[in-house]
Each structure stands twice: as structure tokens, then as C-alpha cells.
Design a protein around this motif. Sequence first.
Motif, short mmCIF file in Angstrom:
data_model
loop_
_atom_site.label_atom_id
_atom_site.label_comp_id
_atom_site.label_asym_id
_atom_site.label_seq_id
_atom_site.Cartn_x
_atom_site.Cartn_y
_atom_site.Cartn_z
N ALA A 1 0.81 -1.22 0.00
CA ALA A 1 0.00 0.00 0.00
C ALA A 1 0.84 1.27 0.00
CB ALA A 1 -0.92 0.00 1.22
N PHE A 2 2.12 1.16 0.41
CA PHE A 2 2.94 2.37 0.58
C PHE A 2 3.96 2.57 -0.55
CE2 PHE A 2 1.93 1.04 5.04
CZ PHE A 2 0.97 2.02 5.25
N TYR A 3 4.20 1.58 -1.36
CA TYR A 3 5.11 1.75 -2.48
C TYR A 3 4.78 0.73 -3.57
CZ TYR A 3 7.85 -2.53 -1.71
OH TYR A 3 8.24 -3.85 -1.61
N LYS A 4 5.20 1.03 -4.80
CA LYS A 4 5.11 0.10 -5.91
C LYS A 4 6.51 -0.04 -6.50
CE LYS A 4 0.70 0.05 -5.28
NZ LYS A 4 0.08 -1.07 -4.52
N GLY A 5 6.89 -1.28 -6.76
CA GLY A 5 8.22 -1.54 -7.27
C GLY A 5 8.20 -1.81 -8.77
N VAL A 6 9.19 -1.25 -9.48
CA VAL A 6 9.40 -1.54 -10.89
C VAL A 6 10.65 -2.40 -10.98
CG1 VAL A 6 9.80 -0.59 -13.19
CG2 VAL A 6 8.35 0.65 -11.56
N LEU A 7 10.50 -3.62 -11.51
CA LEU A 7 11.56 -4.62 -11.49
C LEU A 7 12.33 -4.67 -12.80
CD1 LEU A 7 9.79 -7.70 -9.84
CD2 LEU A 7 11.40 -6.15 -8.74
N GLY A 8 13.63 -4.88 -12.68
CA GLY A 8 14.47 -5.29 -13.78
C GLY A 8 15.08 -6.63 -13.40
N SER A 9 14.98 -7.62 -14.28
CA SER A 9 15.35 -8.99 -13.89
C SER A 9 16.22 -9.65 -14.94
CB SER A 9 14.09 -9.85 -13.67
OG SER A 9 13.25 -9.28 -12.68
N VAL A 10 17.03 -10.62 -14.48
CA VAL A 10 17.84 -11.45 -15.35
C VAL A 10 17.85 -12.86 -14.75
CG1 VAL A 10 19.99 -10.87 -14.15
CG2 VAL A 10 20.07 -11.67 -16.53
N GLY A 11 17.91 -13.89 -15.60
CA GLY A 11 17.91 -15.25 -15.09
C GLY A 11 18.48 -16.23 -16.09
N TYR A 12 18.89 -17.38 -15.58
CA TYR A 12 19.38 -18.47 -16.42
C TYR A 12 18.66 -19.75 -16.02
CZ TYR A 12 22.16 -22.40 -18.01
OH TYR A 12 22.54 -23.60 -18.58
N THR A 13 18.17 -20.50 -17.01
CA THR A 13 17.46 -21.76 -16.77
C THR A 13 18.05 -22.86 -17.64
OG1 THR A 13 15.41 -20.55 -16.30
CG2 THR A 13 15.20 -22.90 -16.78
N TYR A 14 18.28 -24.02 -17.03
CA TYR A 14 18.72 -25.20 -17.79
C TYR A 14 17.55 -26.18 -17.89
CZ TYR A 14 21.07 -29.41 -19.28
OH TYR A 14 21.43 -30.54 -19.98
N HIS A 15 17.23 -26.61 -19.12
CA HIS A 15 16.10 -27.50 -19.35
C HIS A 15 16.61 -28.94 -19.51
CE1 HIS A 15 12.97 -24.37 -20.11
NE2 HIS A 15 14.06 -23.64 -20.30
N PHE A 16 16.21 -29.79 -18.56
CA PHE A 16 16.59 -31.21 -18.63
C PHE A 16 15.81 -31.94 -19.71
CE2 PHE A 16 17.34 -29.89 -14.22
CZ PHE A 16 18.68 -30.26 -14.07
#
Length: 212
Positions: A55-70
Motif C-alpha cells: 500500500a505504501f510503495y510500488k516496485g518496478v523490477l528489472g530482472s535477469v535469469g538463467y534456466t537449464y532444461h533437462f
Amino acid sequence: MRNALLLLSSLLLPGLAHAQAEALENPGTVSAVQERQYRMNHELTLGVGVLPADAFYKGVLGSVGYTYHFSDSFAWQVGRGSYSYNLKTSLREQLERDFDVAPTNAAFEEQVQWMVGSDLVWSPIYGKMAISNRSVVHFTGFLLGGATVMKLSRSDGFRPAVNLGVGVRVFTSRNVSFRLDVTNNTVFVGGTRLIQVPTFQLSTAFNFGATE
């Protein structure tokens, strides 16, 4: 008697022959499951998102990720990281302006600054759909669950969390897809107190080493 048998045979044989012909032409109902056209292997994601719930703030995200698919169904999101640029809400501004609530109030300070984590991903759904009978879109639906470490804005703000979510991926080619992740982190703040941090993220995924 002989004439009766001949008459009966002449009536039955054409029907039997027709039934045999239909059986040869239609041996039974056959169901075929089409192979996936797109497969994932090494996945790098770059995304943006929001933290909408506080209720007191809103966040704007920047993201990075790595996924390995079995396999087509199971993957390990080895690492993901997000930084949140936080904006005050009108409610917080009103409390500070009209009621002299200090900006250092504890309720204001439990803001997510950044988070890192890892998840297991299960993709049980794969399908395709036609758009205006002109193009075909391939997509997958997935579930994910894992662990997160969050840095809150308070000085002692490193906190563990459990992350659960759902998502959908839309393929544009063998190497590029877009994914929407809707997740919720249950954060252990201290003692028995928990806070919920839902996120909405849209990412571009780059796929390396997969076949089509």
C-alpha cells in the motif's frame, strides 16, 4: 431347402462384403500426439515487472535469469535476480504530508530492494493455436517453485522466502520466446510474521543449443 440356402446366401454375402470393405477403409479411431516443434535447452531471460501489492510503495523490477532444461517438461532455473526501483504511493505521501508520519516509519521501510533465487520448473502443457487462420502460435504453461533471498530496505533486511508461481511461454522462433511469470514470495520477516510479495514479470527468453 437348397433353394432357401441359396437365397439366404445371396442376401447376406453382399452385406458381409460391404462391412469388410468398411473395416479395411476405417480400421478404427487413431489418435496421434504431435511432437513439440520447439524445445528449450540453455535459456537466458531479460525481463521487467512490478511489485503491485504494498500500500505504501510500488516496485518496478528489472530482472535477469538463467534456466537449464533437462527435458520438455522439467527445468531448473539455476539463478534469477531482480532489482526493484520503488515509487511512493499517494497514500504514503498523504500520511507524510497530512499526518506527519516519519519517512523512517517501520511500515515504510519494509521495501524490497533486490532479490535472488532459484526454482524448479514443471511444464505439463504444450499447445498451439491458430490466429485468424493465418498463423500458428506455439505455447507452454508451467509451474515453478523455489527459494529466494530478499534485501529489504531496513538495515537488517536480508530475509529468506519461499517462491511459488505459474507462467506461460509463447514461442516466436527456435531461439526466442516470451514468458509471463506470476509469482508470490512468502517472506519470513522475523519470528512468526510473514509478508507476501507478489510479482508480475514479462521476459524475453533467448534459447541456445536446442533443436526445432
